[in-house]
Design a protein around this motif. Structure first.
Motif, PDB file in Angstrom:
ATOM      1  N   VAL A   1       0.839  -1.198   0.000  1.00 28.66           N
ATOM      2  CA  VAL A   1       0.000   0.000   0.000  1.00 28.66           C
ATOM      3  C   VAL A   1       0.877   1.251   0.000  1.00 28.66           C
ATOM      4  CG1 VAL A   1      -1.667   1.326   1.373  1.00 28.66           C
ATOM      5  CG2 VAL A   1      -1.965  -1.138   1.084  1.00 28.66           C
ATOM      6  N   ALA A   2       1.943   1.245   0.793  1.00 28.50           N
ATOM      7  CA  ALA A   2       2.846   2.398   0.857  1.00 28.50           C
ATOM      8  C   ALA A   2       3.534   2.643  -0.479  1.00 28.50           C
ATOM      9  CB  ALA A   2       3.880   2.189   1.959  1.00 28.50           C
ATOM     10  N   VAL A   3       3.967   1.567  -1.138  1.00 26.44           N
ATOM     11  CA  VAL A   3       4.619   1.697  -2.446  1.00 26.44           C
ATOM     12  C   VAL A   3       3.644   2.285  -3.462  1.00 26.44           C
ATOM     13  CG1 VAL A   3       5.513   0.353  -4.389  1.00 26.44           C
ATOM     14  CG2 VAL A   3       6.389  -0.061  -2.096  1.00 26.44           C
ATOM     15  N   GLU A   4       2.425   1.781  -3.475  1.00 24.54           N
ATOM     16  CA  GLU A   4       1.427   2.293  -4.417  1.00 24.54           C
ATOM     17  C   GLU A   4       1.107   3.755  -4.147  1.00 24.54           C
ATOM     18  OE1 GLU A   4      -2.044  -0.184  -4.501  1.00 24.54           O
ATOM     19  OE2 GLU A   4      -0.889  -1.966  -5.038  1.00 24.54           O
ATOM     20  N   ALA A   5       0.996   4.121  -2.876  1.00 29.00           N
ATOM     21  CA  ALA A   5       0.682   5.497  -2.522  1.00 29.00           C
ATOM     22  C   ALA A   5       1.830   6.428  -2.908  1.00 29.00           C
ATOM     23  CB  ALA A   5       0.387   5.607  -1.028  1.00 29.00           C
ATOM     24  N   LEU A   6       3.046   5.997  -2.663  1.00 28.38           N
ATOM     25  CA  LEU A   6       4.210   6.815  -2.992  1.00 28.38           C
ATOM     26  C   LEU A   6       4.348   6.968  -4.504  1.00 28.38           C
ATOM     27  CD1 LEU A   6       6.655   8.369  -1.897  1.00 28.38           C
ATOM     28  CD2 LEU A   6       7.947   6.246  -1.996  1.00 28.38           C
ATOM     29  N   ALA A   7       4.139   5.895  -5.240  1.00 30.67           N
ATOM     30  CA  ALA A   7       4.257   5.951  -6.691  1.00 30.67           C
ATOM     31  C   ALA A   7       3.158   6.802  -7.316  1.00 30.67           C
ATOM     32  CB  ALA A   7       4.237   4.540  -7.262  1.00 30.67           C
ATOM     33  N   ALA A   8       2.041   6.928  -6.645  1.00 35.81           N
ATOM     34  CA  ALA A   8       0.926   7.698  -7.181  1.00 35.81           C
ATOM     35  C   ALA A   8       1.137   9.204  -7.038  1.00 35.81           C
ATOM     36  CB  ALA A   8      -0.364   7.298  -6.481  1.00 35.81           C
ATOM     37  N   THR A   9       2.041   9.618  -6.181  1.00 34.01           N
ATOM     38  CA  THR A   9       2.297  11.050  -6.027  1.00 34.01           C
ATOM     39  C   THR A   9       3.092  11.552  -7.224  1.00 34.01           C
ATOM     40  OG1 THR A   9       4.325  10.673  -4.761  1.00 34.01           O
ATOM     41  CG2 THR A   9       2.280  10.912  -3.511  1.00 34.01           C
ATOM     42  N   SER A  10       2.953  12.826  -7.504  1.00 34.20           N
ATOM     43  CA  SER A  10       3.572  13.377  -8.704  1.00 34.20           C
ATOM     44  C   SER A  10       5.090  13.494  -8.591  1.00 34.20           C
ATOM     45  CB  SER A  10       2.972  14.746  -9.025  1.00 34.20           C
ATOM     46  OG  SER A  10       3.185  15.628  -7.936  1.00 34.20           O
ATOM     47  N   ASN A  11       5.590  13.860  -7.436  1.00 37.74           N
ATOM     48  CA  ASN A  11       7.041  13.990  -7.283  1.00 37.74           C
ATOM     49  C   ASN A  11       7.502  13.144  -6.096  1.00 37.74           C
ATOM     50  OD1 ASN A  11       5.826  15.549  -5.364  1.00 37.74           O
ATOM     51  ND2 ASN A  11       7.153  17.306  -5.612  1.00 37.74           N
ATOM     52  N   TYR A  12       7.646  11.857  -6.332  1.00 41.11           N
ATOM     53  CA  TYR A  12       8.049  10.942  -5.277  1.00 41.11           C
ATOM     54  C   TYR A  12       9.568  10.785  -5.264  1.00 41.11           C
ATOM     55  CZ  TYR A  12       8.350   7.491  -9.042  1.00 41.11           C
ATOM     56  OH  TYR A  12       8.666   6.831 -10.183  1.00 41.11           O
ATOM     57  N   ASP A  13      10.071  10.348  -4.134  1.00 40.27           N
ATOM     58  CA  ASP A  13      11.498  10.106  -3.960  1.00 40.27           C
ATOM     59  C   ASP A  13      11.807   8.705  -4.490  1.00 40.27           C
ATOM     60  OD1 ASP A  13      14.120   9.959  -3.176  1.00 40.27           O
ATOM     61  OD2 ASP A  13      13.710  10.056  -1.021  1.00 40.27           O
ATOM     62  N   ALA A  14      12.547   8.637  -5.582  1.00 35.89           N
ATOM     63  CA  ALA A  14      12.843   7.348  -6.218  1.00 35.89           C
ATOM     64  C   ALA A  14      13.657   6.448  -5.304  1.00 35.89           C
ATOM     65  CB  ALA A  14      13.579   7.570  -7.528  1.00 35.89           C
ATOM     66  N   LEU A  15      14.554   7.031  -4.530  1.00 34.40           N
ATOM     67  CA  LEU A  15      15.377   6.234  -3.619  1.00 34.40           C
ATOM     68  C   LEU A  15      14.521   5.609  -2.519  1.00 34.40           C
ATOM     69  CD1 LEU A  15      18.192   5.267  -2.870  1.00 34.40           C
ATOM     70  CD2 LEU A  15      18.502   7.375  -1.570  1.00 34.40           C
ATOM     71  N   GLN A  16      13.597   6.387  -1.993  1.00 34.61           N
ATOM     72  CA  GLN A  16      12.703   5.859  -0.958  1.00 34.61           C
ATOM     73  C   GLN A  16      11.834   4.745  -1.529  1.00 34.61           C
ATOM     74  OE1 GLN A  16       9.981   8.713   0.681  1.00 34.61           O
ATOM     75  NE2 GLN A  16       9.412   7.393   2.390  1.00 34.61           N
ATOM     76  N   LEU A  17      11.349   4.927  -2.742  1.00 41.98           N
ATOM     77  CA  LEU A  17      10.532   3.906  -3.390  1.00 41.98           C
ATOM     78  C   LEU A  17      11.338   2.625  -3.591  1.00 41.98           C
ATOM     79  CD1 LEU A  17       7.779   3.272  -4.691  1.00 41.98           C
ATOM     80  CD2 LEU A  17       8.739   4.081  -6.847  1.00 41.98           C
ATOM     81  N   GLN A  18      12.583   2.768  -4.009  1.00 37.95           N
ATOM     82  CA  GLN A  18      13.449   1.609  -4.207  1.00 37.95           C
ATOM     83  C   GLN A  18      13.693   0.877  -2.888  1.00 37.95           C
ATOM     84  OE1 GLN A  18      17.263   2.638  -5.813  1.00 37.95           O
ATOM     85  NE2 GLN A  18      17.869   0.522  -6.144  1.00 37.95           N
ATOM     86  N   ARG A  19      13.898   1.625  -1.820  1.00 37.18           N
ATOM     87  CA  ARG A  19      14.122   1.010  -0.500  1.00 37.18           C
ATOM     88  C   ARG A  19      12.896   0.245  -0.028  1.00 37.18           C
ATOM     89  NH1 ARG A  19      17.311   6.098   2.144  1.00 37.18           N
ATOM     90  NH2 ARG A  19      19.361   5.578   1.298  1.00 37.18           N
ATOM     91  N   LEU A  20      11.719   0.833  -0.234  1.00 38.54           N
ATOM     92  CA  LEU A  20      10.486   0.147   0.165  1.00 38.54           C
ATOM     93  C   LEU A  20      10.304  -1.149  -0.621  1.00 38.54           C
ATOM     94  CD1 LEU A  20       7.950   3.103   0.503  1.00 38.54           C
ATOM     95  CD2 LEU A  20       8.919   1.731   2.346  1.00 38.54           C
ATOM     96  N   LYS A  21      10.578  -1.096  -1.918  1.00 35.68           N
ATOM     97  CA  LYS A  21      10.446  -2.299  -2.740  1.00 35.68           C
ATOM     98  C   LYS A  21      11.458  -3.367  -2.328  1.00 35.68           C
ATOM     99  CE  LYS A  21       8.472  -0.278  -6.911  1.00 35.68           C
ATOM    100  NZ  LYS A  21       8.675  -0.051  -8.355  1.00 35.68           N
ATOM    101  N   LYS A  22      12.658  -2.953  -1.973  1.00 35.97           N
ATOM    102  CA  LYS A  22      13.680  -3.909  -1.542  1.00 35.97           C
ATOM    103  C   LYS A  22      13.277  -4.562  -0.223  1.00 35.97           C
ATOM    104  CE  LYS A  22      18.618  -4.446  -0.859  1.00 35.97           C
ATOM    105  NZ  LYS A  22      19.926  -3.800  -0.936  1.00 35.97           N
ATOM    106  N   LYS A  23      12.754  -3.760   0.700  1.00 33.80           N
ATOM    107  CA  LYS A  23      12.300  -4.307   1.980  1.00 33.80           C
ATOM    108  C   LYS A  23      11.144  -5.277   1.763  1.00 33.80           C
ATOM    109  CE  LYS A  23      10.916  -3.011   6.614  1.00 33.80           C
ATOM    110  NZ  LYS A  23      10.680  -1.918   7.565  1.00 33.80           N
ATOM    111  N   LYS A  24      10.241  -4.915   0.861  1.00 33.17           N
ATOM    112  CA  LYS A  24       9.109  -5.782   0.539  1.00 33.17           C
ATOM    113  C   LYS A  24       9.585  -7.118  -0.025  1.00 33.17           C
ATOM    114  CE  LYS A  24       5.103  -5.727  -2.403  1.00 33.17           C
ATOM    115  NZ  LYS A  24       4.434  -5.070  -3.503  1.00 33.17           N
ATOM    116  N   LEU A  25      10.600  -7.075  -0.881  1.00 29.62           N
ATOM    117  CA  LEU A  25      11.153  -8.298  -1.455  1.00 29.62           C
ATOM    118  C   LEU A  25      11.832  -9.155  -0.391  1.00 29.62           C
ATOM    119  CD1 LEU A  25      11.642  -9.930  -4.017  1.00 29.62           C
ATOM    120  CD2 LEU A  25      13.716  -8.606  -4.379  1.00 29.62           C
ATOM    121  N   MET A  26      12.538  -8.531   0.540  1.00 35.54           N
ATOM    122  CA  MET A  26      13.184  -9.285   1.616  1.00 35.54           C
ATOM    123  C   MET A  26      12.136  -9.976   2.488  1.00 35.54           C
ATOM    124  SD  MET A  26      16.302  -6.616   2.549  1.00 35.54           S
ATOM    125  CE  MET A  26      16.199  -7.025   4.259  1.00 35.54           C
ATOM    126  N   ILE A  27      11.037  -9.290   2.748  1.00 36.96           N
ATOM    127  CA  ILE A  27       9.949  -9.877   3.532  1.00 36.96           C
ATOM    128  C   ILE A  27       9.331 -11.041   2.772  1.00 36.96           C
ATOM    129  CG2 ILE A  27       7.634  -9.444   4.445  1.00 36.96           C
ATOM    130  CD1 ILE A  27       8.632  -6.630   5.196  1.00 36.96           C
TER     131      ILE A  27
END
Length: 68
Positions: A25-51
């Motif tokens: 949900v956090a990844v989708e919400a962050l990606a939906a914003t117009s100017n999101y932090d790509a590094l933060q998005l990458q970190r969230l996706k990496k954490k999601k993959l580790m989980i």
């Protein structure tokens, strides 16, 4: 495997599944914003993959593939 150990694995599995859904949900919400932090998005996706990988390990411990 002892019942208490099995129960502990099931609790951890449920917590990880919930955390994985929350991150989704956090990844989708962050990606939906117009100017999101790509590094933060990458970190969230990496954490999601580790989980997800940890979930797979726990599922293998709880439900081993038995070839009959």
């Amino acid at each position: 495997m002892a019942q208490t150990e099995n129960d502990a694995l099931r609790v951890e599995l449920a917590q990880l599944r919930q955390e994985h859904r929350d991150l989704d949900v956090a990844v989708e919400a962050l990606a939906a914003t117009s100017n999101y932090d790509a590094l933060q998005l990458q970190r969230l996706k990496k954490k999601k993959l580790m989980i997800k990988d940890r979930i797979a390990v726990l599922e293998d411990q709880l439900f081993p593939d038995i070839i009959a």
